[in-house]
Design an enzyme around this catalytic site. Sequence first.
Site, PDB file in Angstrom:
ATOM      1  N   GLU A  83       0.076  -0.721   7.676  1.00 40.39           N
ATOM      2  CA  GLU A  83      -0.175  -1.499   8.772  1.00 40.39           C
ATOM      3  C   GLU A  83       0.959  -2.653   8.738  1.00 40.39           C
ATOM      4  OE1 GLU A  83      -2.316  -3.550   5.468  1.00 40.39           O
ATOM      5  OE2 GLU A  83      -2.054  -1.687   6.326  1.00 40.39           O
ATOM      6  N   HIS A 119       1.196   9.510  -6.283  1.00 41.92           N
ATOM      7  CA  HIS A 119       1.731  10.702  -6.243  1.00 41.92           C
ATOM      8  C   HIS A 119       2.141  10.982  -7.517  1.00 41.92           C
ATOM      9  CE1 HIS A 119       1.333  12.268  -2.175  1.00 41.92           C
ATOM     10  NE2 HIS A 119       2.010  11.196  -1.625  1.00 41.92           N
ATOM     11  N   TYR A 130       0.816  20.943  -3.435  1.00 40.11           N
ATOM     12  CA  TYR A 130       1.195  20.261  -1.981  1.00 40.11           C
ATOM     13  C   TYR A 130       0.972  21.315  -0.792  1.00 40.11           C
ATOM     14  CZ  TYR A 130       2.838  16.271   0.451  1.00 40.11           C
ATOM     15  OH  TYR A 130       2.952  14.988   1.272  1.00 40.11           O
ATOM     16  N   HIS A 165      -0.867  15.712   5.863  1.00 35.37           N
ATOM     17  CA  HIS A 165      -0.939  14.234   6.228  1.00 35.37           C
ATOM     18  C   HIS A 165      -2.001  14.254   7.263  1.00 35.37           C
ATOM     19  CE1 HIS A 165       3.166  14.055   4.519  1.00 35.37           C
ATOM     20  NE2 HIS A 165       2.615  12.956   4.005  1.00 35.37           N
ATOM     21  N   GLU A 225      -2.719  13.909  -0.739  1.00 37.56           N
ATOM     22  CA  GLU A 225      -2.242  12.747  -0.050  1.00 37.56           C
ATOM     23  C   GLU A 225      -3.391  11.769   0.235  1.00 37.56           C
ATOM     24  OE1 GLU A 225       0.196  11.388   1.933  1.00 37.56           O
ATOM     25  OE2 GLU A 225       1.582  12.903   0.967  1.00 37.56           O
ATOM     26  N   ASP A 245      -6.426 -10.128   0.847  1.00 36.67           N
ATOM     27  CA  ASP A 245      -6.577 -10.732   2.342  1.00 36.67           C
ATOM     28  C   ASP A 245      -6.117  -9.781   3.311  1.00 36.67           C
ATOM     29  OD1 ASP A 245      -4.326 -11.134   1.144  1.00 36.67           O
ATOM     30  OD2 ASP A 245      -3.615 -12.457   2.468  1.00 36.67           O
ATOM     31  N   GLU A 296       2.994   5.845  -3.148  1.00 36.49           N
ATOM     32  CA  GLU A 296       3.891   6.865  -3.766  1.00 36.49           C
ATOM     33  C   GLU A 296       3.685   6.852  -5.295  1.00 36.49           C
ATOM     34  OE1 GLU A 296       5.542   8.946  -2.036  1.00 36.49           O
ATOM     35  OE2 GLU A 296       5.226   7.878  -0.160  1.00 36.49           O
ATOM     36  N   ASP A 320       0.823  -1.189  -0.002  1.00 37.27           N
ATOM     37  CA  ASP A 320      -0.023   0.104   0.018  1.00 37.27           C
ATOM     38  C   ASP A 320       0.821   1.337  -0.100  1.00 37.27           C
ATOM     39  OD1 ASP A 320       0.751  -0.195   2.740  1.00 37.27           O
ATOM     40  OD2 ASP A 320      -1.148  -0.374   3.642  1.00 37.27           O
TER      41      ASP A 320
END
Length: 776
Positions: free
Chosen positions: A396, A351, A362, A436, A371, A388, A348, A343
Site C-alpha cells: 500500500e 522467499h 515456483y 501471484h 507467494e 499502525d 522478498e 511489507d
Amino acid sequence: MSDKGTPALVAFRADAPAYTLNDARKAFAEQLQLGANDQMLRSKTEIDQLGFAHERHQQYYKGIKVEHAAYTLHAKDGAVQSMSGSFERIEKLNVTPAVSASAALQAALQFVGAKKYMWQDAAEEAGLKDQDNNPAATYKPQGELVIVENQRAAGTAQAGQPTLAWKFNIYAQQPVSRAYIYVDAHTGQVVMQDNIIKHVAATGTFGTKYSGTQTGATETATGGYRLRELTRGLGIETYNCRKSNSYTAAVDFIDADNSWTEYNNAAFDNAALDAHWGAQGTYDYFKNVHGRNSYNNAGAKIRSYVHFDDTPGGAGYENAFWDGSRMTYGDGASRFDPLTSLDVAAHEIGHAVCSSTANLTYSYESGALNEGFSDIWGACVEYYKAPDKQTWLIGEDIDKVRPSLRSMSNPNAEGQPDTYQGTYWYAGSGDYGGVHTNSGVLNHWFYRLAVGGSGTNDKGTSFSVTGIGIDAAAKIAYRTESVYLTASSNYAAARTYSIQSAKDLYGAGSAQEIAVTNAWNAVGVGAAYGGGTPPPTGVTYCTSKANSVAYEFIDYVALGTLTRTSGADAGYYNGTALAAPTLTAGTAQTISYSAGFVGTAYAEYFKVYIDYNQNGLFTDAGELVVSAAASTSSATRSSGFTVPLSAKNGKTRLRVVMSDNSGTGSCNAYSYGETEDYSVTISGGAAVAGVHGISGSTASTQFDVYPNPATDRLTVLLPNNASVVSVQVLDVRGATSTAARYEGNGQLNVSGLAKGLYTLTVSDGQTIYRQRFVKE
C-alpha cells in the site's frame, strides 16, 4: 493422500509409536512401499523449539535425485510421531541420458533467450569468487542429472510424468532473470522452469520515506557511516546500484554524521533507509518470534541493492526480487514509487526463508503457496515492526495507482480469489500458473485464521471461524512451511500440514486446530471441523464414486460375517464403521455380490480390492482380489480368493467397485455404477508388510551394512546371524558390478568399485535382503 496417490502425512499414536529414528529405512519401506530402485537418503536434521527432531530424507531413483520429492520423519524423544512429504512413484524409467549436458545447456539458453548472462561479465564473475571466497566459483551453469515432473507437455501422455532431465541454474543479466531450467535428457526439450528470482511486480525495504523516523544499525566507514552492520547473523548490508544493473559496481551509501535526514531527495535515496531498516526488522521478527537465525537459520548475510535499473535509458525498474543470494529493488516509474516498503522487503526475504525450508516450486499451486507465504510474512513483519500500518494490505505504501498490490482481507478487491477455484481463480499457464493471483486463497486463509469471521464463500458454503490472533496464526503458518511442506505441495497438502502443525503446537481438538480447519473451509479447501477429538491422522484413501446410479447400483455384498442388502447409495457408500469380518492369513475366502437395476439390465464389471499392507493404496501386487467379467444378471455372483500370508495384521479397507466400464479402477470418478467401502480385520498375518522385489520373492531391507559410506570393505550382518548364501552389487544403471568381492564371514571387498551409489542384494537362501550404500 497427495495428488500423486502417495501418503502426504502419516501420524502415529503418541503412546505407541511405530518407529524410532533408527528405523528410518523400515518406516519408508513399509509406509511408502519403496521399490527395488528407490532410496531415501537423509539430507538434514533439525530440532525445533518443541523438542521435535525433523529428519528430512531426499528421494533417489537408481541413484538419481528426484527433484521436489522429500520425506521427513518427525520424532519426539527418538520416537517417530509422524512422517510427511512427497514421494514420486517411478517405474521403468531409463536413467541413461541420450542428450549431453552441453547440448542440453544450449537448449536451456535458447529457451531463456537473454542478451547477456552473468558469467559473461568478468566483473560479476570476480565478484562472486570474492563473495564466496572460492576461486572456482562461477555463474556458468553446471548440468546436474535429476528426475523431475514434466510440466511443459500439457495435453500429452508425458504431462506430469517423471522425466530424466539436465538441471541448470541460469542467471541472466539482460533482461534480468534467474531460474532452474530442466531439459529432457532424452529429447532435449525443456520440461520445467523453476524461478529463483520471484518477481512480485512490486517490492520494498527500509526508510523514512514510508515509515517515518526509525533507528537502524550502521557501521563506521571512510567519510562517516555506511548502511552495514554485523550485529544480526553474519550481517545486513545495503548498497547503491546507481541506476544500473551492476552489482559489482554498486557502492555504499555514506552519511557524515549518521543522521540520514538529507536522504529525502529527488533521487529517492531515502528508499535505501527503508530497505536497510526493513531487512533488519525482518531478521528481528524471524529471530525473536520463530527462533530463526536469518533466512537459512545459519546467520546468512542479507544484502540489499537499491536503485537497480536494467530498463532502456534508465526509465525506471518497476520490480523487486530475491535472486537466491541478495535483495534487489527498483525505483519504480508509472505504477510504483521505489519498491522498498517494509511489507515488500519482508515479502522478498520471505522467499529466501522458503528456499531454505519448503523450497516450494515456483509454478501453479506450489508457486501460489510460495507467494502466499511471502505475503503472510510481509503482513506479520509489518504488524511486528509497524502495527499502525495497514497489516492486511500488501504494497500500500508504494502503489501509485491502486490502494495496494494485494488485499489479504478482501483479495477480490485486487483481482485475486478468496476461495479455491472461485471468483478470479486463474486456470491458465501465464505467470507460472497464476502464482501471484491464486496466492489470494492462502492470504485469505491466514486472515480468517487470525481475525475470524463468518459468511458464505464462492462455493456456496457457509462458514464461521473464531480468530486466534496473528501471533498464534503465524506460529502455525511458520511450522507448516518450515517443517511439513515440500517442493511440490499443493493447497490440499497445506491444509493437512497446517492442521497437524496446530496439533503439534496446541494439541488435538484445541481451539487453534478447530480454527485452522474452519479457516480452510472458509476458503473452499476441505470441510469444517466436525467437533470432538478427531481420530489420529493415518492412511487416507483415494476417492472412488460413480456419477450416476440412475440405471445400476450395488445391491448386495457378503463376506464372512458381513452381509448387506441395499438400494442405490448416490454412487458411493461408506460402510467402514460396520462390524469388520475377520480374515485369517493363508485361508480361502468367498465374497458374494450382485447388481441392482432400474429397468434395463446392463453389462456390469465387478472389482474387489483389499489393502493388505495398509498403505492406503489398492494398486500393490495381489490387492485386486476379484476382477469379474461383465454380466447382465442381477443374480448373486460369488468369487474366491486367498488371503496372503504377508498381509498385515489389523483392520484395513475392502473396496467393491461396480461399473459398466471395464477400465474403471480403484480410484475413479466414473459414469455409471457404484463403489462401496467396508472394513475387514486380518489375523495370523505378518506383523509388518514386506517389500516385493523384482524377482517376485519377498525382499527386506532390515539388515546391517557398515560402514556406509565405505572406502575399502563393508560388513554385512543378517538377522539372527544368518549365513550369507549369495551377494550381488548393482550400479545406478542396474547393471551387476563384478568389481566387488564377497570374502566370507560377512566381509565384502568394495575397494575396486568406482565412487558412487550402489545397491547390495544379499540372500540367506530363504529371504532376499536389499540396501543401498555409497562408495567413497
